[in-house]
Design an enzyme around this catalytic site. Sequence first.
Site, short mmCIF file in Angstrom:
data_model
loop_
_atom_site.label_atom_id
_atom_site.label_comp_id
_atom_site.label_asym_id
_atom_site.label_seq_id
_atom_site.Cartn_x
_atom_site.Cartn_y
_atom_site.Cartn_z
CB SER A 6 45.11 50.29 52.01
OG SER A 6 44.58 49.89 53.25
CG HIS A 31 41.33 51.79 50.30
ND1 HIS A 31 40.29 51.69 49.41
CD2 HIS A 31 41.31 50.64 51.02
CE1 HIS A 31 39.67 50.54 49.57
NE2 HIS A 31 40.26 49.88 50.55
CG ASP A 33 40.94 48.76 54.02
OD1 ASP A 33 40.09 48.48 53.15
OD2 ASP A 33 42.14 48.93 53.77
CG MET A 35 38.35 45.40 58.45
SD MET A 35 39.81 44.35 58.58
CE MET A 35 40.71 44.87 57.13
CG HIS A 64 36.81 48.53 51.45
ND1 HIS A 64 37.85 47.64 51.28
CD2 HIS A 64 35.67 47.80 51.30
CE1 HIS A 64 37.37 46.44 51.03
NE2 HIS A 64 36.05 46.50 51.06
CG MET A 66 35.82 45.08 54.25
SD MET A 66 37.60 44.83 54.33
CE MET A 66 38.10 46.50 54.66
CG MET A 135 37.04 42.67 48.10
SD MET A 135 38.04 44.08 48.67
CE MET A 135 39.42 43.25 49.47
CG ASP A 173 41.26 46.59 48.61
OD1 ASP A 173 42.45 46.48 48.94
OD2 ASP A 173 40.35 46.88 49.41
C1 DX5 Z 1 41.82 44.00 52.85
C2 DX5 Z 1 41.65 45.48 52.66
C3 DX5 Z 1 42.69 46.09 51.81
C4 DX5 Z 1 44.09 45.94 52.31
C5 DX5 Z 1 44.93 45.68 51.10
O1 DX5 Z 1 40.74 43.48 53.52
O2 DX5 Z 1 40.39 45.77 52.06
O3 DX5 Z 1 42.40 47.44 51.48
O4 DX5 Z 1 44.58 47.06 53.00
O5 DX5 Z 1 46.18 45.39 51.56
P1 DX5 Z 1 47.36 44.86 50.66
O6 DX5 Z 1 47.60 45.90 49.60
O7 DX5 Z 1 48.46 44.77 51.66
O8 DX5 Z 1 46.94 43.53 50.09
ZN ZN Z 2 40.12 47.85 51.24
#
Ligand code: DX5
Ligand code: ZN
Length: 214
Positions: A6, A31, A33, A35, A64, A66, A135, A173
């Site tokens: 990620s 990956h 993310d 948000m 991904h 969110m 998750m 994840d």
């Molecule tokens: C969290 C994200 C993850 C995050 C995971 O909301 O969706 O992809 O980057 O991070 P680690 O591996 O540090 O828990």
């Molecule tokens: Zn993620």
Amino acid sequence: MQVSPSLLSADFANLQRDVEMLNASAADMIHLDVMDGVFVPNISFGFPVIKAVQKIATKPLDVHLMIVEPQKFVSQVRDCGAEIMNVHYEVCPHLHRTIQQIKDAGMKAGVTLNPATPVSMLEDIVTEVDMVLLMSVNPGFGGQKFIPGTLKKVAQLRQLINQSGSKATIQVDGGVNMETGALLAQAGADILVAGNFVFSAEDPIATIEALHNL
Ligand code: DX5
Ligand code: ZN
């Protein structure tokens, strides 16, 4: 085991260096993310950053989202060069339609479940999706602790996939490291996302390789 590091934990001031490191690693995908500060209590990065990553990445992009109303952004995600678009179950009242739209746009479709959303909610959609993302932390931040109840969900999902004849892969994840990764491999996961564990490691390439060998 496939690995999807990620970029959330990358050094954003040295994003090109970090993407090139991933290109040279055993990572199977990257990956990303996204948000929105509404669905999750944090804001990360958006489409211009993904487009910039796509220009230099040699691995498939696993996006991904969110965000609320992800169906509004299907063509924008496709135009970023994403291979996989993951939407959260919790924000998609018309999930079947959204999955079709993602596939019609030429991407693989993934559905993501929060820790409190049961695997059984996927019974009527699991044959339509290419990936299920479980998750193992509450989404919004990197570096959180793995929620152990995820292991049972992976096993339940593996059973649902096998029984239904679905071809979906299982991605997990949050809080992945060598210990939780080994347990997830045993439970039936196909792809591990890892942010903090990879990017805070002294040797990220060796860390990705170690996860890959699980
Ligand atoms: C969290 C994200 C993850 C995050 C995971 O909301 O969706 O992809 O980057 O991070 P680690 O591996 O540090 O828990
Ligand atoms: Zn993620």
